[in-house]
Scaffold this active site. Sequence first.
Site, PDB file in Angstrom:
ATOM      1  N   HIS A  83      -2.992 -19.793   7.788  1.00  0.00           N
ATOM      2  CA  HIS A  83      -3.060 -18.379   7.427  1.00  0.00           C
ATOM      3  C   HIS A  83      -3.767 -18.222   6.087  1.00  0.00           C
ATOM      4  CE1 HIS A  83      -1.890 -14.163   7.220  1.00  0.00           C
ATOM      5  NE2 HIS A  83      -1.721 -14.380   5.926  1.00  0.00           N
ATOM      6  N   ASP A 162       7.842  -4.964  10.936  1.00  0.00           N
ATOM      7  CA  ASP A 162       6.816  -5.061   9.885  1.00  0.00           C
ATOM      8  C   ASP A 162       5.838  -3.896   9.967  1.00  0.00           C
ATOM      9  OD1 ASP A 162       5.347  -6.431   7.720  1.00  0.00           O
ATOM     10  OD2 ASP A 162       3.781  -6.552   9.239  1.00  0.00           O
ATOM     11  N   ARG A 169       5.039   0.778   2.960  1.00  0.00           N
ATOM     12  CA  ARG A 169       4.658   0.113   1.696  1.00  0.00           C
ATOM     13  C   ARG A 169       3.350   0.687   1.188  1.00  0.00           C
ATOM     14  NH1 ARG A 169       4.211  -5.755   3.346  1.00  0.00           N
ATOM     15  NH2 ARG A 169       3.298  -6.047   1.301  1.00  0.00           N
ATOM     16  N   SER A 184       6.415 -10.092   5.263  1.00  0.00           N
ATOM     17  CA  SER A 184       5.465  -9.458   6.173  1.00  0.00           C
ATOM     18  C   SER A 184       4.570 -10.511   6.839  1.00  0.00           C
ATOM     19  CB  SER A 184       4.626  -8.452   5.377  1.00  0.00           C
ATOM     20  OG  SER A 184       3.562  -7.979   6.149  1.00  0.00           O
ATOM     21  N   LYS A 188       5.254 -12.379  11.157  1.00  0.00           N
ATOM     22  CA  LYS A 188       4.279 -12.396  12.262  1.00  0.00           C
ATOM     23  C   LYS A 188       3.826 -13.827  12.556  1.00  0.00           C
ATOM     24  CE  LYS A 188       2.158  -9.453   9.857  1.00  0.00           C
ATOM     25  NZ  LYS A 188       1.578  -8.462   9.000  1.00  0.00           N
TER      26      LYS A 188
HETATM   27  N1  URA Z   1      -0.865  -9.495   5.175  1.00  0.00           N
HETATM   28  C1  URA Z   1       0.266  -9.051   5.791  1.00  0.00           C
HETATM   29  O1  URA Z   1       0.418  -9.199   6.984  1.00  0.00           O
HETATM   30  N2  URA Z   1       1.205  -8.470   5.035  1.00  0.00           N
HETATM   31  C2  URA Z   1       1.075  -8.286   3.711  1.00  0.00           C
HETATM   32  O2  URA Z   1       1.967  -7.755   3.102  1.00  0.00           O
HETATM   33  C3  URA Z   1      -0.100  -8.751   3.089  1.00  0.00           C
HETATM   34  C4  URA Z   1      -1.055  -9.365   3.855  1.00  0.00           C
END
Ligand code: URA
Length: 428
Positions: A83, A162, A169, A184, A188
């Site tokens: 990631h 999320d 947010r 967050s 995922k």
């Molecule tokens: N990517 C995400 O999925 N969430 C975040 O808060 C920042 C980057």
Amino acid sequence: MSSPYQILARKRRGLSLGADDLAAIVSGASDGTWSEAELAAFLMAAAIRGLDQEETHRLTLAMMQSGDCWDLASDIPGVVDKHSTGGVGDKVSLVLAPLMAAARIPIIMLTGRGLGHTAGTADKLEVIPGLDLELSRARCLEAVEQTGMAIGVATADIAPADRRLYALRDRTATVDSLPLIVASILSKNLATGAEAVAFDVKTGDGAFMSQPEEAVELAHRLVETCAALDRRASALVTDMSQPLGDWSGHSMEVSEALQCLAGDGPRDVMEVVFELAMDLAQLADSPARRRDFEDLVNSGLARETFARWAEMQGADAQWLAAPTLEPAPHEVVCEASCGGYLSHVATRELGLLLAEASHPEGALGTLDEQVALRSETRLGDPVEEAQLLARLYLRRPDPRFEERFRACFTIADEAVAPALIRDRIAAA
Ligand code: URA
């Protein structure tokens, strides 16, 4: 069970929340029983008071469990993921995934759409005719079993909490809270069931975490939270104070990724790719040398793997055999106003400019994938007056973009070249 009011009062006073409290917030976000006002108050209290490591890992777990969890490792032991926190010109996933698959280390990546000044990997890959990134668990499994890799977008069923919290947010100035970012991202990423993750946390002007100390802190938090959730992880903190590679922009990044897979990639992209490849191999308990990965590229195996994977996910085989990718037709050049060294590149501004120029009807309108930037010089390079620094490719002339583009490059008397790999966080 505590009421939303009691939970909010505790966090406002700076006390730690327990697993039940965090589960209540997340189920309240998913089923709508917590109002927007209550969720926004939680986000603000968490951003100001912080969440400790225990709270962060419990929040992550609850958010992950708010939706489908694929548990892919039960069918594909040793499956890994990578990631990146995102940057300008970051096409590393497109090269790294087929490289790992060619090395027989299965890899799954759920990628995102463009966010702010960064273009999403999913949007870039959709330049390839026919490629389908909407993956179910079954399709993902099939792709990994047949080609060693799968890349898809996170569907609505992955971590739905999320989605609601992220949108809030954005409206409550809490996007940059470290524990909220960690929860967050990981809710995922870990939902696929990958056993190990290598993170590429970007820092510098073109990164979300522009300050190196914040990026290092985020990298530690990601690795520690993964460990608390029984996943192996490591992180690199890499420089994003200039675009990565020669090309930025959807079509031309795919073109550059294919060039990388053909053994002819820019040095900086390949450096990040090989470092992450070695990290992933280490995490997967099959350590490999850089030389092994270079051989997989030079032998053509990584490029073949990419083509097999793309075809498996619907890409047009004829196109894959002879890809046609061109930049937009109107070229604008930026030349050095004086001699010296390239000392600053306004990378975030370049990313915003590319995002705006490639979405002429606004963020939700059609994407002009051919809008592109070509970097001709790197930070610290000596330059002579009138030397070419960069080229911008637009659909048609637009003086506003042209002026902004030319203002993104600064020449100074001293050479400053930031290290590409700024820090490393080994598996916890
Ligand atoms: N990517 C995400 O999925 N969430 C975040 O808060 C920042 C980057």
